[in-house]
Design a protein around this motif. Structure first.
Motif, PDB file in Angstrom:
ATOM      1  N   GLN A  77      -4.848  -2.175  19.956  1.00 37.84           N
ATOM      2  CA  GLN A  77      -4.242  -0.971  20.378  1.00 37.84           C
ATOM      3  C   GLN A  77      -4.304  -0.353  21.834  1.00 37.84           C
ATOM      4  N   GLU A 137       7.390   3.088  12.143  1.00 40.98           N
ATOM      5  CA  GLU A 137       6.468   3.673  13.147  1.00 40.98           C
ATOM      6  C   GLU A 137       6.050   2.797  14.138  1.00 40.98           C
ATOM      7  N   LEU A 138       6.064   3.137  15.559  1.00 44.04           N
ATOM      8  CA  LEU A 138       5.924   2.457  16.541  1.00 44.04           C
ATOM      9  C   LEU A 138       4.548   2.997  17.298  1.00 44.04           C
ATOM     10  N   GLN A 139       4.590   4.292  17.413  1.00 46.56           N
ATOM     11  CA  GLN A 139       3.435   4.945  17.781  1.00 46.56           C
ATOM     12  C   GLN A 139       3.268   6.275  17.274  1.00 46.56           C
ATOM     13  N   GLY A 140       2.071   6.798  17.195  1.00 50.07           N
ATOM     14  CA  GLY A 140       1.912   8.182  16.647  1.00 50.07           C
ATOM     15  C   GLY A 140       1.183   9.054  17.734  1.00 50.07           C
ATOM     16  N   ARG A 165      -8.074  -3.943  10.668  1.00 51.19           N
ATOM     17  CA  ARG A 165      -7.874  -3.388   9.495  1.00 51.19           C
ATOM     18  C   ARG A 165      -7.376  -4.280   8.272  1.00 51.19           C
ATOM     19  N   GLU A 178      -5.690  -4.787   5.815  1.00 57.19           N
ATOM     20  CA  GLU A 178      -4.321  -4.511   5.213  1.00 57.19           C
ATOM     21  C   GLU A 178      -4.280  -4.879   4.010  1.00 57.19           C
ATOM     22  N   LYS A 223       0.807  -1.047  -0.105  1.00 59.03           N
ATOM     23  CA  LYS A 223       0.103   0.040  -0.064  1.00 59.03           C
ATOM     24  C   LYS A 223       0.922   1.097  -0.030  1.00 59.03           C
ATOM     25  N   ARG A 251       2.271  -5.714  10.867  1.00 64.98           N
ATOM     26  CA  ARG A 251       1.509  -5.236  10.147  1.00 64.98           C
ATOM     27  C   ARG A 251       0.529  -6.249  10.207  1.00 64.98           C
ATOM     28  N   VAL A 252      -0.622  -6.340  10.939  1.00 63.34           N
ATOM     29  CA  VAL A 252      -1.345  -7.324  11.038  1.00 63.34           C
ATOM     30  C   VAL A 252      -2.935  -6.975  10.518  1.00 63.34           C
ATOM     31  N   LEU A 305      -5.563  -6.281  15.291  1.00 60.70           N
ATOM     32  CA  LEU A 305      -4.485  -5.701  16.206  1.00 60.70           C
ATOM     33  C   LEU A 305      -5.210  -5.375  17.433  1.00 60.70           C
ATOM     34  N   ARG A 311       3.117  -4.154  18.010  1.00 64.85           N
ATOM     35  CA  ARG A 311       4.326  -3.394  17.795  1.00 64.85           C
ATOM     36  C   ARG A 311       5.369  -3.508  19.070  1.00 64.85           C
ATOM     37  N   ILE A 346       4.353  -9.749  13.147  1.00 66.48           N
ATOM     38  CA  ILE A 346       3.071  -8.822  13.907  1.00 66.48           C
ATOM     39  C   ILE A 346       3.018  -7.565  13.832  1.00 66.48           C
ATOM     40  N   SER A 402      -0.981   6.674  20.662  1.00 64.32           N
ATOM     41  CA  SER A 402      -1.766   5.653  20.183  1.00 64.32           C
ATOM     42  C   SER A 402      -0.881   4.500  19.713  1.00 64.32           C
ATOM     43  N   PHE A 403      -0.829   3.379  20.203  1.00 67.94           N
ATOM     44  CA  PHE A 403       0.232   2.553  19.566  1.00 67.94           C
ATOM     45  C   PHE A 403      -0.555   1.036  19.690  1.00 67.94           C
ATOM     46  N   GLY A 404      -0.053   0.105  18.811  1.00 64.02           N
ATOM     47  CA  GLY A 404      -0.477  -1.379  18.729  1.00 64.02           C
ATOM     48  C   GLY A 404       0.344  -2.158  19.829  1.00 64.02           C
TER      49      GLY A 404
HETATM   50  P1  ATP Z   1       0.815   2.520   9.479  1.00 67.66           P
HETATM   51  O1  ATP Z   1       1.156   3.822   8.935  1.00 67.66           O
HETATM   52  O2  ATP Z   1       1.810   1.588   9.874  1.00 67.66           O
HETATM   53  O3  ATP Z   1      -0.264   1.983   8.703  1.00 67.66           O
HETATM   54  P2  ATP Z   1      -1.246   4.305  10.923  1.00 67.66           P
HETATM   55  O4  ATP Z   1      -0.382   5.601  10.694  1.00 67.66           O
HETATM   56  O5  ATP Z   1      -2.145   3.879  10.047  1.00 67.66           O
HETATM   57  O6  ATP Z   1       0.124   2.979  10.773  1.00 67.66           O
HETATM   58  P3  ATP Z   1      -2.498   4.766  13.141  1.00 67.66           P
HETATM   59  O7  ATP Z   1      -4.004   4.794  12.449  1.00 67.66           O
HETATM   60  O8  ATP Z   1      -2.005   6.257  13.762  1.00 67.66           O
HETATM   61  O9  ATP Z   1      -1.670   3.823  12.279  1.00 67.66           O
HETATM   62  O10 ATP Z   1      -2.664   3.585  14.454  1.00 67.66           O
HETATM   63  C1  ATP Z   1      -1.861   3.946  15.449  1.00 67.66           C
HETATM   64  C2  ATP Z   1      -1.244   2.643  15.888  1.00 67.66           C
HETATM   65  O11 ATP Z   1      -1.980   1.465  15.748  1.00 67.66           O
HETATM   66  C3  ATP Z   1       0.530   2.739  14.909  1.00 67.66           C
HETATM   67  O12 ATP Z   1       1.140   3.433  15.458  1.00 67.66           O
HETATM   68  C4  ATP Z   1       0.614   1.122  15.333  1.00 67.66           C
HETATM   69  O13 ATP Z   1       1.443   1.035  16.402  1.00 67.66           O
HETATM   70  C5  ATP Z   1      -0.648   0.415  15.410  1.00 67.66           C
HETATM   71  N1  ATP Z   1      -1.128  -0.066  14.252  1.00 67.66           N
HETATM   72  C6  ATP Z   1      -1.865   0.425  13.201  1.00 67.66           C
HETATM   73  N2  ATP Z   1      -2.224  -0.396  12.050  1.00 67.66           N
HETATM   74  C7  ATP Z   1      -1.582  -1.313  12.520  1.00 67.66           C
HETATM   75  C8  ATP Z   1      -1.588  -2.682  11.837  1.00 67.66           C
HETATM   76  N3  ATP Z   1      -1.983  -3.153  10.719  1.00 67.66           N
HETATM   77  N4  ATP Z   1      -0.807  -3.808  12.529  1.00 67.66           N
HETATM   78  C9  ATP Z   1      -0.280  -3.492  13.816  1.00 67.66           C
HETATM   79  N5  ATP Z   1      -0.276  -2.245  14.453  1.00 67.66           N
HETATM   80  C10 ATP Z   1      -0.894  -1.267  13.844  1.00 67.66           C
END
Ligand code: ATP
Length: 476
Positions: free
Chosen positions: A193, A297-300, A176, A178, A97, A187-188, A191, A345, A185, A340-342
């Protein structure tokens, strides 16, 4: 550092994580957690909750539903705007993507070949609510936990009598669809959060009353070419990080990882480029980690303004304003930060940090004792002596009251130590014949193999102090 394939194999072999439904070939983006994996995941969540909810006065938690009224997702903008662009490489056929702004410039991430768009997809999973087709409602599996915080915002604020600034936290599953789940694990499609929405009075954006727990970290702002190492407080002073609130939350997250044994050298913070930012956000910082497959990215930590509450006010036609006692009027708060984070991750970070191979080629999983799935293993020296077994089982039962512990009498003592090192058990208690006469036992430290004798009556207390980092092993 182990490769991602090595970590995947290790996690399967030792009972942490398996491909979901593997006997039928698995399903991409879905994983099952085994007995050690579920313990580890629960420990990560419990530590996060303790740090961000129980140890604070300004944050409370909720647990929202996975499926909710679909209007929630219309109001939040997810139905219309939550989209990914799927692309395929014209050369190697690799699918992945890209973001809208990347589409024009992007090349295949594997072979650098030319890519072709396969269309825009909404990654929300849909389902039907209600058994009879005609009467059922189209609904979504939530793609994030955050929106349930917004829809419940006013009730939670009233019930918990929260005063601004305050936060609402939630841990829960999100889904999601994806385009290209990958990297174990990382990108799953299913997940979990851990999210906080932190609300403030919008007129007090520059007033963060909390001290920054300072920390030195590599920083990459959208004006820098290369990351630069500096203290978070310095970055704030130099106006690289504009808001103290962001500096505060970034340092709080980093310190959480550090307190659980992560090496901060493997972390950096990166500011979103203008075109990367969500339309509602004035500033977003990502906490990134040097995963075995690169910095990701680990956390936004986004500033969401009043966007979400405004949207829900508009769509639900309900007043979501709350009383600001200082201003003596009703206001709609803004979200100044959304750490926010997974969980996946975070687990991958801790697993990657802990996985070490010693000089003899044995794996030692150096997980923080707070996270370790098994805290202690009780090992009677031999399994044939009734008195040894009785004493060992008494200790085992006593420790079980407090932690997940194991009792292991099979194989040589060295083999049993190695087995425990491999799954990250920080302490082992060995009961030998001297234990029966002296009422003491040997405690062994996983990370250096050092051993000490301690009175049996002190074992539980000593282990509690070690886990809570109140004493060092050398000083017991
Ligand atoms: P990415 O750009 O990696 O797809 P995102 O910016 O869409 O992530 P956010 O919507 O900000 O992610 O989601 C917040 C957090 O949730 C991310 O920082 C990540 O830790 C976790 N997360 C999001 N999508 C996934 C996923 N498909 N698998 C595992 N963790 C995820």
């Amino acid at each position: 550092m182990a490769t991602i394939e090595e970590l995947t194999n290790f996690c399967k072999r030792k009972g942490f994580i398996y491909p979901s439904g593997e006997i039928y070939g698995g399903l991409a983006g879905f994983w099952d957690y085994g007995h050690l994996g579920s313990e580890l995941k629960n420990n990560i969540k419990a530590q996060w909750w303790k740090h961000h909810v129980h140890k604070r006065e300004d944050i409370v938690g909720i647990d929202g539903a996975i499926i909710t009224n679909p209007k929630v997702w219309e109001a939040s903008g997810h139905v219309e705007n939550f989209t990914d662009i799927a692309v395929i490489c014209t050369k190697c056929k690799h699918k992945f993507k890209v973001d809208k702004q990347e589409l024009e410039k992007a090349k295949c991430e594997k072979c650098n070949g030319k890519i072709e768009s396969k269309g825009v997809f909404n990654p929300m999973f849909t389902t039907q609510v209600g058994p009879i087709q005609d009467d059922s409602t189209l609904a979504y599996l939530r793609p994030e936990t955050a929106q349930l915080i917004f829809t419940n915002f006013k009730l939670v604020q009233e019930n918990a009598r929260l005063k601004l600034p305050f936060g609402i936290a939630q841990i829960g599953k999100a889904f999601r669809n994806e385009i290209a789940p990958r990297n174990f694990i990382f990108r799953v499609r299913e997940l979990e959060q851990m999210e906080i929405e932190y609300f403030i009075d919008p007129t007090k954006k520059s007033e963060c009353p909390y001290e920054i727990e300072d920390i030195e970290i590599k920083i990459l702002s959208n004006k820098m070419k290369e990351p630069k190492k500096m203290k978070i407080s310095q970055a704030l002073k130099n106006n690289i990080i504009k808001l103290k609130w962001h500096a505060y939350w970034l340092s709080s997250s980093l310190n959480w990882f550090k307190s659980l044994g992560a090496n901060i050298e493997n972390f950096r913070i990166r500011q979103h480029l203008k075109e990367e930012k969500s339309h509602y956000s004035t500033d977003t910082w990502d906490l990134e980690y040097n995963f075995p497959f690169g910095w990701k990215e680990l956390q936004g930590i986004a500033d969401r303004g009043t966007y979400d509450l405004e949207q829900h006010e508009k769509h639900s036609k309900k007043d979501l304003k709350i009383m600001d006692e200082q201003l003596d009027k009703k206001i709609l708060p803004m979200v100044v930060a959304e750490p926010s984070f997974g969980v996946e991750r975070a687990l991958l970070v801790f697993m990657n940090e802990a996985h070490t191979i010693d000089k003899k080629g044995n794996t030692i999983l150096k997980l923080s004792p707070k996270l370790a799935p098994v805290k202690v293993s009780i090992l009677p020296l031999i399994k044939k002596d009734k008195n040894l077994i009785k004493t060992a089982r008494e200790i085992f039962k006593n420790l079980q009251e407090e932690w997940n512990v194991t009792y292991d009498e099979s194989g040589s003592i060295g083999r049993r130590y190695a087995r425990n090192d491999e799954i990250g058990t920080p302490y082992a208690i060995t009961i030998d014949f001297d234990s029966l006469t002296n009422s003491d036992a040997t405690i062994r430290n996983r990370d250096d193999g050092k051993q000490k004798r301690i009175p049996i009556k002190n074992i539980r207390d000593t282990i509690r102090k070690l886990i809570n980092q109140e004493i060092e092993f050398e000083n017991i």
